[in-house]
Design a protein around this motif. Sequence first.
Motif, short mmCIF file in Angstrom:
data_model
loop_
_atom_site.label_atom_id
_atom_site.label_comp_id
_atom_site.label_asym_id
_atom_site.label_seq_id
_atom_site.Cartn_x
_atom_site.Cartn_y
_atom_site.Cartn_z
N PRO A 130 0.82 -1.21 0.00
CA PRO A 130 0.00 0.00 0.00
C PRO A 130 0.87 1.27 0.00
O PRO A 130 2.04 1.23 0.37
N ALA A 131 0.26 2.37 -0.40
CA ALA A 131 0.96 3.65 -0.30
C ALA A 131 1.22 3.99 1.16
O ALA A 131 0.38 3.74 2.04
N THR A 132 2.38 4.54 1.44
CA THR A 132 2.76 4.91 2.81
C THR A 132 1.96 6.14 3.25
O THR A 132 1.85 7.12 2.52
N THR A 133 1.42 6.07 4.46
CA THR A 133 0.64 7.18 5.01
C THR A 133 1.43 7.89 6.11
O THR A 133 2.46 7.39 6.59
N GLU A 134 0.93 9.04 6.54
CA GLU A 134 1.58 9.75 7.65
C GLU A 134 1.51 8.93 8.93
O GLU A 134 2.44 8.96 9.75
#
Length: 496
Positions: free
Chosen positions: A230-234
């Motif tokens: 998945p895309a990295t989140t804050e």
Amino acid sequence: MTRLANATLGSLPPAVARPAYDRAAVTTGIVHLGIGAFHRAHQAVVIDDRLAAGETTWGIVGASLRAPDTRDALKSQDGLYALAVRSAAPTRLRVIGAVSKVLVAPEDPERLLARLADPAVRIVSLTVTEKGYCHDPATGGLAEDHPDIRHDLGDVLPRSAPGFLVAALDRRRRAGHPPFTVLSCDNLPANGATVKRVLARFAALRDAELGRWVAGELACPSTMVDRIVPATTEADRAEVDAALGVTDAWPVVAEPFWQWVVEDHFPTGRPDLAASGVEMVGDVAPFELMKLRLLNGAHSTLAYLGFLAGYETVAEAIADPALAAVVTRLMDEATPTLRPLPGFDIESYKRDLKIRFANPALRHRTWQIAMDGSQKLPQRLISPARDRLAEGRGIGVMALGIAGWMRYVTAVDEKGAAIDLRDPLGDRLKAIAAAAGPVAERLAPALLAMPDIFGADMAADPRFAGPVTRALASLFAVGARETAARAARGELSLEA
């Protein structure tokens, strides 16, 4: 907080794995185009293993063909970043050191060309997504009218992946050096053969002699790659920073499972990939079809239907019994179109896929998977549907997955809110949808008439167009969740 870097590796908690080799002794043998999260969570991890095993001539220089984000994040970290492996078990952290630096092609294309032309570089790998090859998804050939291709055929520094590769190959040919091996790690059908066809044609358009050299000398082994990243989140960054005790500007998150199947054809050498679990084979095609039609086909179907039904993540979507039933049926209907893999338990593989989709620790956004659908649909859903028709079968719930994409590209969700449509054909798709309106009998034929997505045969075939149109009509009438529920109950006609 202090940044992750060579100087701070020793201060990391003991449970965090880190490079078990002298990074200063590593030299570059691989250039990777498309230095995004997937590469850093997949191929780079395998190369990190090989460097630790003493194969220190296979370090990676990454290159971005568009934005400087990854370079900016990793530059002050000496190329280091953390991989967080998530499942129901506690998260495992590992710092990867295989990437020494990241180049940004638009800022200094000459620097990237010089690196590619260096004879020490023996492999150029790619994760540039389907659209990055500037190819025609319907034919698998070079899209000669693509703006980047037209640009790169001029007497200018390149900006496309094919442009950089062919320009560097030309320099190597003129200098008397052998070509590097081009290793595509993207979800293209027969990705090795496809990239070879694209590069040979581009080279021939540039120079006939160069075209013959590329066609005769360049090795482009096929591959199959698999890992959910998945895309990295804050929130991911904050969790990783807390666990490391230092700041990592761009960690990557992945599931525990990974697979890499590679056609073993590397004339100028390769690392001992098999020693790190890579499957080196003579024919990748059966693995590729299995992954594209089971994992990727199900992923795209979940993405479109799940997003329309209001689910932000794949795990939320697969938890819906109706969507889970559609996915199960989709996999079962795709299975007869696969090539045999002797000794491989395909039913176990399908069960494991659904478990992977439901991983509660991953937040793989349906919107992320829905991106670039015009480039993904041909190999994920249209090709298996075409194969089923050739065998005298109906296309089943593949019609619903394709209709889900058609509903999604109207760029308006079921509540009337705008969808952030990301697709290389986005403007064209939105114009078609706006002209047709929310009427399946107008929108479906208009989209099916796009030969660069559906080929020249599918629009006129009622066995394909009929079920897709009916599925789309149901999506407009009752929404994605109820349509999926009707399909699961057998109440939605998906036959010709």
